[in-house]
Write a protein that holds these residues in place. Structure first.
Motif, PDB file in Angstrom:
ATOM      1  N   MET A 125       0.846  -1.199   0.000  1.00  0.00           N
ATOM      2  CA  MET A 125       0.000   0.000   0.000  1.00  0.00           C
ATOM      3  C   MET A 125       0.874   1.239   0.000  1.00  0.00           C
ATOM      4  N   SER A 126       1.448   1.505  -1.180  1.00  0.00           N
ATOM      5  CA  SER A 126       2.284   2.697  -1.350  1.00  0.00           C
ATOM      6  C   SER A 126       2.234   3.108  -2.812  1.00  0.00           C
ATOM      7  N   SER A 127       2.756   4.282  -3.097  1.00  0.00           N
ATOM      8  CA  SER A 127       2.735   4.755  -4.485  1.00  0.00           C
ATOM      9  C   SER A 127       3.533   3.836  -5.407  1.00  0.00           C
ATOM     10  N   ALA A 128       4.479   3.079  -4.876  1.00  0.00           N
ATOM     11  CA  ALA A 128       5.260   2.155  -5.707  1.00  0.00           C
ATOM     12  C   ALA A 128       4.390   1.053  -6.310  1.00  0.00           C
ATOM     13  N   SER A 129       3.229   0.796  -5.700  1.00  0.00           N
ATOM     14  CA  SER A 129       2.330  -0.221  -6.249  1.00  0.00           C
ATOM     15  C   SER A 129       1.383   0.354  -7.294  1.00  0.00           C
ATOM     16  N   HIS A 130       1.376   1.676  -7.455  1.00  0.00           N
ATOM     17  CA  HIS A 130       0.495   2.277  -8.453  1.00  0.00           C
ATOM     18  C   HIS A 130       0.906   1.799  -9.841  1.00  0.00           C
ATOM     19  N   HIS A 131      -0.080   1.532 -10.655  1.00  0.00           N
ATOM     20  CA  HIS A 131       0.158   0.831 -11.911  1.00  0.00           C
ATOM     21  C   HIS A 131       1.224   1.488 -12.783  1.00  0.00           C
ATOM     22  N   PHE A 132       1.219   2.791 -12.860  1.00  0.00           N
ATOM     23  CA  PHE A 132       2.154   3.477 -13.750  1.00  0.00           C
ATOM     24  C   PHE A 132       3.170   4.297 -12.961  1.00  0.00           C
ATOM     25  N   HIS A 133       3.662   3.732 -11.858  1.00  0.00           N
ATOM     26  CA  HIS A 133       4.654   4.413 -11.025  1.00  0.00           C
ATOM     27  C   HIS A 133       5.926   4.648 -11.849  1.00  0.00           C
ATOM     28  N   ALA A 134       6.286   5.915 -12.016  1.00  0.00           N
ATOM     29  CA  ALA A 134       7.308   6.291 -13.005  1.00  0.00           C
ATOM     30  C   ALA A 134       8.737   5.937 -12.623  1.00  0.00           C
ATOM     31  N   THR A 135       9.029   5.722 -11.347  1.00  0.00           N
ATOM     32  CA  THR A 135      10.429   5.512 -10.964  1.00  0.00           C
ATOM     33  C   THR A 135      10.893   4.058 -11.083  1.00  0.00           C
ATOM     34  N   HIS A 136       9.998   3.149 -11.406  1.00  0.00           N
ATOM     35  CA  HIS A 136      10.432   1.760 -11.597  1.00  0.00           C
ATOM     36  C   HIS A 136      11.255   1.646 -12.876  1.00  0.00           C
ATOM     37  N   PRO A 137      12.230   0.736 -12.885  1.00  0.00           N
ATOM     38  CA  PRO A 137      13.004   0.536 -14.113  1.00  0.00           C
ATOM     39  C   PRO A 137      12.126   0.006 -15.253  1.00  0.00           C
ATOM     40  N   VAL A 138      12.638   0.118 -16.445  1.00  0.00           N
ATOM     41  CA  VAL A 138      11.890  -0.270 -17.641  1.00  0.00           C
ATOM     42  C   VAL A 138      11.439  -1.731 -17.568  1.00  0.00           C
ATOM     43  N   SER A 139      12.277  -2.614 -17.034  1.00  0.00           N
ATOM     44  CA  SER A 139      11.924  -4.038 -16.985  1.00  0.00           C
ATOM     45  C   SER A 139      10.645  -4.262 -16.177  1.00  0.00           C
ATOM     46  N   ILE A 140      10.500  -3.541 -15.085  1.00  0.00           N
ATOM     47  CA  ILE A 140       9.296  -3.664 -14.258  1.00  0.00           C
ATOM     48  C   ILE A 140       8.103  -3.050 -14.974  1.00  0.00           C
ATOM     49  N   GLN A 141       8.311  -1.897 -15.601  1.00  0.00           N
ATOM     50  CA  GLN A 141       7.233  -1.271 -16.372  1.00  0.00           C
ATOM     51  C   GLN A 141       6.734  -2.221 -17.462  1.00  0.00           C
TER      52      GLN A 141
END
Length: 193
Positions: A125-141
């Protein structure tokens, strides 16, 4: 005879999925067992969409893993008691789409059986779980987009705050499924025909 059950049982054998109902054990954000059994159910229309998603995932070399599907009202109340945050948990007074049987929490498994890296564990339950969280690396996106593509093409819509949560469109049009109906489904599943 017509099937009057509001829910369809989902099993690993019948659907070719992996089922790990996190609320049937303690490996969830509450640290508590919320479900008294690990039986998985969905509304028939959600089951039809799930079958499409399973076929699409298989065609891409993946397998679906289900963390949650139908959720009894009592379980929704227990989750809300621990984390009354409407950004992640539906207020049980308004009803959860899981309690309508039209929502499910899923991820993708690679051919080796390992979960694809989605950047956070399910139920974070954090912004990191938001579907289009921009700071994740490309592989996760890309992994999240693979899951999104499979589920959207199967007729589901996504929850913007939870990469794992998908539901039928206009989910609130479906009635909440009461505990009595759910108990009948459980009894039918536990008693072989």
């Amino acid at each position: 005879m017509e099937n009057l059950s509001p829910l369809v049982p989902i099993t690993e054998a019948s659907h070719g999925v992996v089922i790990d109902l996190i609320y049937a054990g303690t490996n969830n954000f509450t640290g508590q067992v919320i479900y008294d059994s690990a039986l998985c159910f969905l509304h028939p229309l959600a089951d039809a969409g799930l079958c499409k998603a399973i076929a699409a995932a298989k065609s891409m070399g993946f397998q679906l893993k289900i963390f949650d599907a139908f959720r009894p009202q009592e379980a929704q109340e227990a989750l809300w008691a621990v984390a009354p945050n409407p950004a992640y948990i539906a207020d049980p007074a308004k009803g959860s789409n899981h309690t309508r049987g039209v929502a499910l929490d899923v991820t993708l498994l690679a051919p080796d059986g390992q979960e694809l890296d989605m950047g956070t564990p399910v139920d974070t339950m954090s912004s990191a779980s938001h579907h289009f969280h921009a700071t994740h690396p490309v592989s996760i996106q890309l992994n999240r987009m693979k899951l999104l593509t499979i589920m959207l093409e199967a007729g589901f819509v996504h929850h913007p705050n939870e990469w794992w949560h998908y539901q039928l469109p206009d989910a609130r049009q479906f009635p909440l499924i009461d505990s009595h109906a759910f108990m009948r489904c459980k009894s039918a599943q536990a008693t072989p025909a």
